[in-house]
Structure formats: C-alpha cells, structure tokens
Design a protein around this motif. Structure first.
Motif, PDB file in Angstrom:
ATOM      1  N   SER A  76      20.440  -3.477  33.723  1.00 50.38           N
ATOM      2  CA  SER A  76      21.711  -3.038  33.862  1.00 50.38           C
ATOM      3  C   SER A  76      22.141  -2.408  32.439  1.00 50.38           C
ATOM      4  CB  SER A  76      22.588  -3.842  34.303  1.00 50.38           C
ATOM      5  OG  SER A  76      24.169  -3.618  34.206  1.00 50.38           O
ATOM      6  N   GLY A  77      22.927  -1.385  32.649  1.00 48.31           N
ATOM      7  CA  GLY A  77      23.421  -0.726  31.291  1.00 48.31           C
ATOM      8  C   GLY A  77      24.761  -1.011  30.980  1.00 48.31           C
ATOM      9  N   PHE A  80       9.560  -3.329  36.476  1.00 46.26           N
ATOM     10  CA  PHE A  80      10.655  -3.480  35.677  1.00 46.26           C
ATOM     11  C   PHE A  80      11.253  -2.295  35.160  1.00 46.26           C
ATOM     12  CE2 PHE A  80      13.617  -4.763  32.388  1.00 46.26           C
ATOM     13  CZ  PHE A  80      14.087  -6.033  32.820  1.00 46.26           C
ATOM     14  N   TYR A  81      12.416  -1.848  35.505  1.00 47.51           N
ATOM     15  CA  TYR A  81      12.884  -0.485  35.149  1.00 47.51           C
ATOM     16  C   TYR A  81      14.155  -0.545  34.303  1.00 47.51           C
ATOM     17  CZ  TYR A  81      10.355   1.609  38.934  1.00 47.51           C
ATOM     18  OH  TYR A  81       9.223   1.932  40.027  1.00 47.51           O
ATOM     19  N   MET A  82      14.317   0.447  33.587  1.00 50.07           N
ATOM     20  CA  MET A  82      15.432   0.532  32.272  1.00 50.07           C
ATOM     21  C   MET A  82      15.926   2.043  32.446  1.00 50.07           C
ATOM     22  SD  MET A  82      15.542  -0.266  28.486  1.00 50.07           S
ATOM     23  CE  MET A  82      15.907  -2.040  28.515  1.00 50.07           C
ATOM     24  N   SER A  83      17.060   2.535  32.293  1.00 50.68           N
ATOM     25  CA  SER A  83      17.498   3.699  32.224  1.00 50.68           C
ATOM     26  C   SER A  83      17.066   4.423  30.614  1.00 50.68           C
ATOM     27  CB  SER A  83      18.996   4.269  32.021  1.00 50.68           C
ATOM     28  OG  SER A  83      19.379   3.406  30.982  1.00 50.68           O
ATOM     29  N   ALA A  84      16.278   5.750  30.789  1.00 53.26           N
ATOM     30  CA  ALA A  84      15.878   6.378  29.812  1.00 53.26           C
ATOM     31  C   ALA A  84      16.772   6.271  28.468  1.00 53.26           C
ATOM     32  CB  ALA A  84      15.458   7.968  29.861  1.00 53.26           C
ATOM     33  N   SER A  85      18.190   6.543  28.701  1.00 53.05           N
ATOM     34  CA  SER A  85      19.189   6.351  27.425  1.00 53.05           C
ATOM     35  C   SER A  85      18.936   4.980  26.865  1.00 53.05           C
ATOM     36  CB  SER A  85      20.542   6.813  27.898  1.00 53.05           C
ATOM     37  OG  SER A  85      20.966   6.083  28.827  1.00 53.05           O
ATOM     38  N   GLN A  86      18.991   3.904  27.735  1.00 54.44           N
ATOM     39  CA  GLN A  86      18.913   2.446  26.967  1.00 54.44           C
ATOM     40  C   GLN A  86      17.665   2.418  26.448  1.00 54.44           C
ATOM     41  OE1 GLN A  86      20.019  -0.321  30.105  1.00 54.44           O
ATOM     42  NE2 GLN A  86      20.390  -1.821  28.628  1.00 54.44           N
ATOM     43  N   PHE A  87      16.393   2.894  27.090  1.00 48.38           N
ATOM     44  CA  PHE A  87      15.216   2.520  26.580  1.00 48.38           C
ATOM     45  C   PHE A  87      15.345   3.065  25.208  1.00 48.38           C
ATOM     46  CE2 PHE A  87      11.030   4.339  25.594  1.00 48.38           C
ATOM     47  CZ  PHE A  87      10.250   3.087  25.431  1.00 48.38           C
ATOM     48  N   ASP A  88      15.873   4.425  25.123  1.00 51.64           N
ATOM     49  CA  ASP A  88      15.556   4.877  23.533  1.00 51.64           C
ATOM     50  C   ASP A  88      16.296   3.788  22.633  1.00 51.64           C
ATOM     51  OD1 ASP A  88      15.146   7.110  22.088  1.00 51.64           O
ATOM     52  OD2 ASP A  88      17.377   7.626  21.845  1.00 51.64           O
ATOM     53  N   TYR A  89      17.296   3.039  22.976  1.00 50.99           N
ATOM     54  CA  TYR A  89      18.054   2.111  21.946  1.00 50.99           C
ATOM     55  C   TYR A  89      17.086   0.842  21.772  1.00 50.99           C
ATOM     56  CZ  TYR A  89      21.581  -1.119  20.290  1.00 50.99           C
ATOM     57  OH  TYR A  89      22.183  -2.155  19.424  1.00 50.99           O
ATOM     58  N   TRP A  90      16.324   0.459  23.013  1.00 55.97           N
ATOM     59  CA  TRP A  90      15.771  -0.603  22.807  1.00 55.97           C
ATOM     60  C   TRP A  90      14.251  -0.423  22.698  1.00 55.97           C
ATOM     61  CZ3 TRP A  90      17.622  -5.425  23.120  1.00 55.97           C
ATOM     62  CH2 TRP A  90      18.834  -5.715  23.504  1.00 55.97           C
ATOM     63  N   LYS A  91      13.782   0.722  22.419  1.00 58.08           N
ATOM     64  CA  LYS A  91      12.388   1.075  22.429  1.00 58.08           C
ATOM     65  C   LYS A  91      11.364   0.237  21.384  1.00 58.08           C
ATOM     66  CE  LYS A  91      13.016   5.008  19.554  1.00 58.08           C
ATOM     67  NZ  LYS A  91      12.914   6.736  19.566  1.00 58.08           N
ATOM     68  N   HIS A  92      12.060  -0.291  20.120  1.00 55.84           N
ATOM     69  CA  HIS A  92      11.368  -0.877  19.187  1.00 55.84           C
ATOM     70  C   HIS A  92      11.331  -2.604  19.599  1.00 55.84           C
ATOM     71  CE1 HIS A  92      12.648   2.435  17.066  1.00 55.84           C
ATOM     72  NE2 HIS A  92      11.569   2.474  16.594  1.00 55.84           N
ATOM     73  N   THR A  93      11.612  -2.834  21.035  1.00 55.80           N
ATOM     74  CA  THR A  93      11.995  -4.410  21.144  1.00 55.80           C
ATOM     75  C   THR A  93      11.284  -4.927  22.421  1.00 55.80           C
ATOM     76  OG1 THR A  93      14.138  -4.081  20.447  1.00 55.80           O
ATOM     77  CG2 THR A  93      13.636  -5.734  21.878  1.00 55.80           C
ATOM     78  N   GLN A  94      10.411  -5.813  22.349  1.00 59.61           N
ATOM     79  CA  GLN A  94       9.983  -6.340  23.610  1.00 59.61           C
ATOM     80  C   GLN A  94      11.111  -7.368  24.486  1.00 59.61           C
ATOM     81  OE1 GLN A  94       7.329  -9.874  23.481  1.00 59.61           O
ATOM     82  NE2 GLN A  94       5.955  -8.614  24.417  1.00 59.61           N
ATOM     83  N   LEU A  95      11.266  -7.042  25.645  1.00 59.56           N
ATOM     84  CA  LEU A  95      12.243  -7.825  26.273  1.00 59.56           C
ATOM     85  C   LEU A  95      11.493  -8.972  27.050  1.00 59.56           C
ATOM     86  CD1 LEU A  95      14.074  -4.902  28.495  1.00 59.56           C
ATOM     87  CD2 LEU A  95      14.646  -6.014  26.329  1.00 59.56           C
ATOM     88  N   ILE A  96      12.169  -9.968  26.774  1.00 60.50           N
ATOM     89  CA  ILE A  96      11.869 -11.418  27.434  1.00 60.50           C
ATOM     90  C   ILE A  96      12.720 -11.912  28.515  1.00 60.50           C
ATOM     91  CG2 ILE A  96      10.783 -13.768  26.961  1.00 60.50           C
ATOM     92  CD1 ILE A  96      11.268 -12.187  23.890  1.00 60.50           C
ATOM     93  N   ILE A  97      12.399 -11.855  29.700  1.00 57.84           N
ATOM     94  CA  ILE A  97      13.209 -12.109  30.844  1.00 57.84           C
ATOM     95  C   ILE A  97      13.009 -13.678  31.000  1.00 57.84           C
ATOM     96  CG2 ILE A  97      13.777 -11.593  33.199  1.00 57.84           C
ATOM     97  CD1 ILE A  97      14.030  -9.368  31.092  1.00 57.84           C
TER      98      ILE A  97
END
Length: 135
Positions: free
Chosen positions: A31-32, A65-82
């Motif tokens: 979610s954004g 697992f999806y994410m909006s492209a705009s949010q991905f641009d912010y998080w692209k250097h990061t690994q998400l751990i659910i």
C-alpha cells in the motif's frame, strides 16, 4: 548474498499458507499510504487489479508481491522483508480476522548487492516491466 527484492519471515510464510488454505491463491500489494497506511495488503488473487504503474517485485510463499512504480522508485535500493505481528491490520487485507497483520521491514542493499542487481552496464531496476497476473 540475498538480492531478492522481497522476502518473508517464517511467521509470515506460515500465515500466507494458512490464508491460502482458506482463500485460495493470493497476491500482495504494498500500500502507498492511503486508507491502510503503508502496509503490505494481502488479497485473493485477482481481487485487486494491477496496472501499468505496478511493479512485480517477486514472490513470497509462491504469492506475487506488487508495488506501485512511483513507490518502487523510492524503495529500489531496499530489500523488503515481510513479517507478521499481533494486532489489527488493514481493513481490506485478508489477515485481519486472524488477529495478525503483515508488516514491512526493510534493509538497504549493500554496495555489492546493488551492483549485482543493477548490472555493471545496465539500467537501474526501475526498468522492470509490470505484469498483471491471469485470474
């Protein structure tokens, strides 16, 4: 070295399996920050329509697992751990009745991991194409 864009803890994977037995195939969308904050939202596969501005980050528990492209641009250097914790989560997410909620933790990729992800001469990972899943 773990360069997956999204991973999950054992507790999250166990809850995903429980939800799959009850609801069938699932999908996640990070979610954004609208109605349910910035939580990973779990839906029955196809319940949320993904579009051209959604990026498929990977799978956790055989679940996309999806994410909006705009949010991905912010998080692209990061690994998400659910992960999963006790408490009430998003009102639209399937884990709510379980008294649990999915939670996103994160870590920055190391310089070495980032170089492997983006490639020596290639573009940054933001060039990933989004792909809607068939229902």
């Amino acid at each position: 070295m773990d360069t997956r864009r999204v991973t999950a803890t054992d507790a999250a994977l166990a809850l995903i399996e429980k939800l799959k037995k009850r609801h069938g195939d699932l999908m996640f969308h990070q979610s954004g920050g609208c109605c349910d904050g910035s939580a990973p939202m779990c839906y029955q596969r196809g319940e949320l329509q993904v579009g051209d501005q959604d990026v498929l980050l990977g799978e956790i528990g055989d679940t996309p697992f999806y994410m909006s492209a705009s949010q991905f641009d912010y998080w692209k250097h990061t690994q998400l751990i659910i992960d999963v914790v006790d408490g009430r989560g998003g009102m639209f997410s399937l884990e709510g009745p379980e008294g649990k909620r999915f939670l996103t933790r994160s870590r920055l990729f190391t310089d070495e991991e980032w170089q492997q992800i983006k490639g020596d001469d290639g573009p940054s990972f933001t060039a990933v194409a989004s792909r809607p899943l068939p229902t």
